[in-house]
Design a protein around this motif. Structure first.
Motif, short mmCIF file in Angstrom:
data_model
loop_
_atom_site.label_atom_id
_atom_site.label_comp_id
_atom_site.label_asym_id
_atom_site.label_seq_id
_atom_site.Cartn_x
_atom_site.Cartn_y
_atom_site.Cartn_z
N ILE A 3 0.85 -1.18 0.00
CA ILE A 3 0.00 0.00 0.00
C ILE A 3 0.89 1.24 0.00
O ILE A 3 1.88 1.31 0.73
CB ILE A 3 -0.92 0.02 1.24
CG1 ILE A 3 -1.77 -1.25 1.30
CG2 ILE A 3 -1.79 1.27 1.26
CD1 ILE A 3 -2.72 -1.41 0.15
N ALA A 22 -4.65 6.53 -0.03
CA ALA A 22 -3.97 5.26 0.16
C ALA A 22 -4.43 4.34 -0.97
O ALA A 22 -5.62 4.19 -1.20
CB ALA A 22 -4.33 4.66 1.51
N ASP A 24 -3.25 0.74 -3.76
CA ASP A 24 -2.36 -0.36 -4.09
C ASP A 24 -1.23 0.18 -4.96
O ASP A 24 -1.47 1.01 -5.85
CB ASP A 24 -3.09 -1.45 -4.86
CG ASP A 24 -4.00 -2.28 -3.98
OD1 ASP A 24 -3.77 -2.28 -2.76
OD2 ASP A 24 -4.91 -2.91 -4.51
N TYR A 34 -8.71 4.03 -5.59
CA TYR A 34 -7.89 4.04 -4.40
C TYR A 34 -8.67 3.40 -3.25
O TYR A 34 -9.87 3.16 -3.36
CB TYR A 34 -7.45 5.46 -4.04
CG TYR A 34 -8.58 6.44 -3.86
CD1 TYR A 34 -9.18 6.62 -2.63
CD2 TYR A 34 -9.03 7.20 -4.93
CE1 TYR A 34 -10.22 7.52 -2.46
CE2 TYR A 34 -10.06 8.10 -4.77
CZ TYR A 34 -10.65 8.26 -3.53
OH TYR A 34 -11.67 9.15 -3.36
N ILE A 35 -7.99 3.14 -2.14
CA ILE A 35 -8.61 2.47 -1.00
C ILE A 35 -9.31 3.47 -0.09
O ILE A 35 -10.46 3.29 0.28
CB ILE A 35 -7.56 1.67 -0.21
CG1 ILE A 35 -6.95 0.60 -1.11
CG2 ILE A 35 -8.19 1.04 1.03
CD1 ILE A 35 -5.75 -0.08 -0.52
N TRP A 60 -2.68 4.34 8.58
CA TRP A 60 -2.06 3.71 7.42
C TRP A 60 -0.55 3.59 7.58
O TRP A 60 0.04 2.58 7.18
CB TRP A 60 -2.41 4.47 6.14
CG TRP A 60 -3.76 4.12 5.65
CD1 TRP A 60 -4.89 4.88 5.72
CD2 TRP A 60 -4.17 2.88 5.06
NE1 TRP A 60 -5.96 4.21 5.21
CE2 TRP A 60 -5.55 2.98 4.79
CE3 TRP A 60 -3.52 1.71 4.73
CZ2 TRP A 60 -6.27 1.95 4.20
CZ3 TRP A 60 -4.24 0.68 4.14
CH2 TRP A 60 -5.59 0.81 3.88
N ALA A 65 1.98 1.27 5.33
CA ALA A 65 1.90 1.97 4.05
C ALA A 65 3.11 2.89 3.89
O ALA A 65 3.57 3.50 4.84
CB ALA A 65 0.62 2.80 3.98
#
Length: 89
Positions: A3, A22, A24, A34-35, A60, A65
């Protein structure tokens, strides 16, 4: 899958603003899905508009991340990187 916390470019031509997201690392294009949305950054305004949800960013970072170089410098200005390092110790 790794991430990454990165900037997502938005806005019209020659008048861009960015969302801090955040996402991938490999699957998402720069303007793709996106997340989670962490905030926004507008370099066009004077002074530069910068709104980051600190709790989401710290969550995150604690989960592993990796921020990009630009996002890392933004987080350093806001003191988020210092808080993330302090929580790890």
């Amino acid at each position: 899958m790794a991430i990454v916390i990165r900037l997502k470019r938005m806005g019209k031509n020659k008048s861009a603003f960015y969302r801090v997201v955040a996402a991938d690392e490999k699957r998402s294009a720069k303007s793709g899905p996106y997340i989670e949305d962490l905030g926004h950054y507008n370099p066009e305004s004077n002074p530069a508009g910068l709104v980051i949800d600190e709790a989401k960013a710290l969550k995150w970072l604690k989960n592993g991340a990796r921020p990009t170089v630009t996002v890392k410098s933004i987080f350093k200005k806001l003191g988020i990187m210092d808080k993330a390092k302090a929580s790890v110790k």
